[in-house]
Write a protein that holds these residues in place. Structure first.
Motif, PDB file in Angstrom:
ATOM      1  N   VAL A  14      -5.974  -0.856  -1.725  1.00 39.42           N
ATOM      2  CA  VAL A  14      -5.016  -1.533  -0.841  1.00 39.42           C
ATOM      3  C   VAL A  14      -3.780  -1.949  -1.638  1.00 39.42           C
ATOM      4  CG1 VAL A  14      -4.610  -3.629   0.538  1.00 39.42           C
ATOM      5  CG2 VAL A  14      -6.700  -2.282   0.869  1.00 39.42           C
ATOM      6  N   MET A  15      -3.991  -2.481  -2.821  1.00 40.49           N
ATOM      7  CA  MET A  15      -2.862  -2.876  -3.662  1.00 40.49           C
ATOM      8  C   MET A  15      -1.979  -1.654  -3.982  1.00 40.49           C
ATOM      9  SD  MET A  15      -3.059  -6.246  -4.315  1.00 40.49           S
ATOM     10  CE  MET A  15      -2.177  -6.581  -5.808  1.00 40.49           C
ATOM     11  N   TYR A  30      -3.173 -11.674  -1.393  1.00 36.98           N
ATOM     12  CA  TYR A  30      -4.259 -10.757  -1.746  1.00 36.98           C
ATOM     13  C   TYR A  30      -5.414 -11.526  -2.387  1.00 36.98           C
ATOM     14  CZ  TYR A  30      -0.798  -7.166  -0.835  1.00 36.98           C
ATOM     15  OH  TYR A  30       0.143  -6.366  -0.236  1.00 36.98           O
ATOM     16  N   TYR A  85       1.370 -11.954  -4.759  1.00 29.41           N
ATOM     17  CA  TYR A  85      -0.047 -11.694  -4.991  1.00 29.41           C
ATOM     18  C   TYR A  85      -0.988 -12.721  -4.372  1.00 29.41           C
ATOM     19  CZ  TYR A  85       0.321 -15.116  -8.794  1.00 29.41           C
ATOM     20  OH  TYR A  85       0.523 -16.247  -9.522  1.00 29.41           O
ATOM     21  N   ASP A 136      -1.813   1.215  -2.151  1.00 33.86           N
ATOM     22  CA  ASP A 136      -1.197   1.672  -0.900  1.00 33.86           C
ATOM     23  C   ASP A 136       0.016   0.822  -0.519  1.00 33.86           C
ATOM     24  OD1 ASP A 136      -2.927   3.801  -0.523  1.00 33.86           O
ATOM     25  OD2 ASP A 136      -4.316   2.644   0.737  1.00 33.86           O
ATOM     26  N   ARG A 137      -0.045  -0.448  -0.836  1.00 33.23           N
ATOM     27  CA  ARG A 137       1.056  -1.357  -0.481  1.00 33.23           C
ATOM     28  C   ARG A 137       2.068  -1.517  -1.612  1.00 33.23           C
ATOM     29  NH1 ARG A 137      -2.205  -5.677   3.181  1.00 33.23           N
ATOM     30  NH2 ARG A 137      -2.748  -4.160   4.785  1.00 33.23           N
ATOM     31  N   ARG A 138       1.935  -0.652  -2.619  1.00 32.28           N
ATOM     32  CA  ARG A 138       2.862  -0.636  -3.765  1.00 32.28           C
ATOM     33  C   ARG A 138       2.911  -1.984  -4.481  1.00 32.28           C
ATOM     34  NH1 ARG A 138       7.835   3.231  -1.952  1.00 32.28           N
ATOM     35  NH2 ARG A 138       6.515   4.955  -1.321  1.00 32.28           N
ATOM     36  N   ARG A 139       1.757  -2.565  -4.670  1.00 33.83           N
ATOM     37  CA  ARG A 139       1.637  -3.848  -5.368  1.00 33.83           C
ATOM     38  C   ARG A 139       0.867  -3.702  -6.679  1.00 33.83           C
ATOM     39  NH1 ARG A 139       5.693  -6.208  -3.166  1.00 33.83           N
ATOM     40  NH2 ARG A 139       5.395  -6.975  -1.065  1.00 33.83           N
TER      41      ARG A 139
END
Length: 188
Positions: A81-82, A11, A8, A84-87
């Motif tokens: 974005v989190m 980000y 994290y 979409d990036r599987r975060r």
């Protein structure tokens, strides 16, 4: 579940850099705190976001429905974005990381203040003013009620602890009496 910092941190740093460059740091801090608080208070939402069977599109639509009118488009984009990036599991940690970076940039220390009962607004203001004088930084107080301290106050700022609790005073008195070899005698 403990999320590794490396997952994290980038980000958090990216959002901090964008907030600094666009001169929206104060707005971004407030918006990120809104998202953090909603996520902390809503276990169902956290489960929904963490469910791998739910599509990214459905998750983003849900986030949009919840946050579109309460936070900036930039913060919503961060959430997308989190997703979409599987975060999704690291969203809260990324937000906390962002807030920590912002506090550091603004020279703000967090003071975790434990009390037996809430202070009045005037007492809170006096305490924060005194802590700002002592630290030389702005103070963001986080109050909690802790009956175990019996009375007084315990303040934690970073790795510093100011323990003015009655519990600590009783403990110190007990140690002093035991170390001094004082023995209670029963007399008639």
């Amino acid at each position: 579940m403990m999320i590794p910092e490396s997952v994290y941190r980038k980000y958090s740093q990216a959002m901090f850099d964008i907030a600094q460059e666009s001169q929206l740091l104060d707005t971004m801090i407030a918006d990120m705190k809104v998202v953090r608080d909603v996520l902390k208070d809503n276990e169902e939402l956290r489960k929904f976001l963490g469910n791998p069977l739910i599509t990214a599109k459905a998750k983003k639509e849900t986030l949009k429905a919840i946050f579109d009118t309460s936070v900036s488009a930039l913060v919503c984009q961060f959430l997308y974005v989190m997703v979409d990036r599987r975060r999704e599991a690291a969203i809260t940690e990324a937000i906390e990381g962002f807030i920590d970076l912002a506090r550091e940039a603004q020279h703000i220390d967090v003071a975790k203040i434990s009390l037996i009962k809430p202070l009045t607004a005037e007492e809170e203001k006096m305490l924060v003013t005194k802590l700002e004088q002592v630290t030389g930084n702005k103070i963001e107080p986080l109050y909690s009620i802790d009956p175990s301290i019996i009375g007084g106050v315990v303040i934690k700022i970073g790795d510093r602890v100011i323990d003015g609790s009655l519990k600590r005073q009783i403990h110190n008195m007990e140690r002093a009496l035991l170390q001094g070899g004082v023995v209670n005698e029963v007399t008639d």
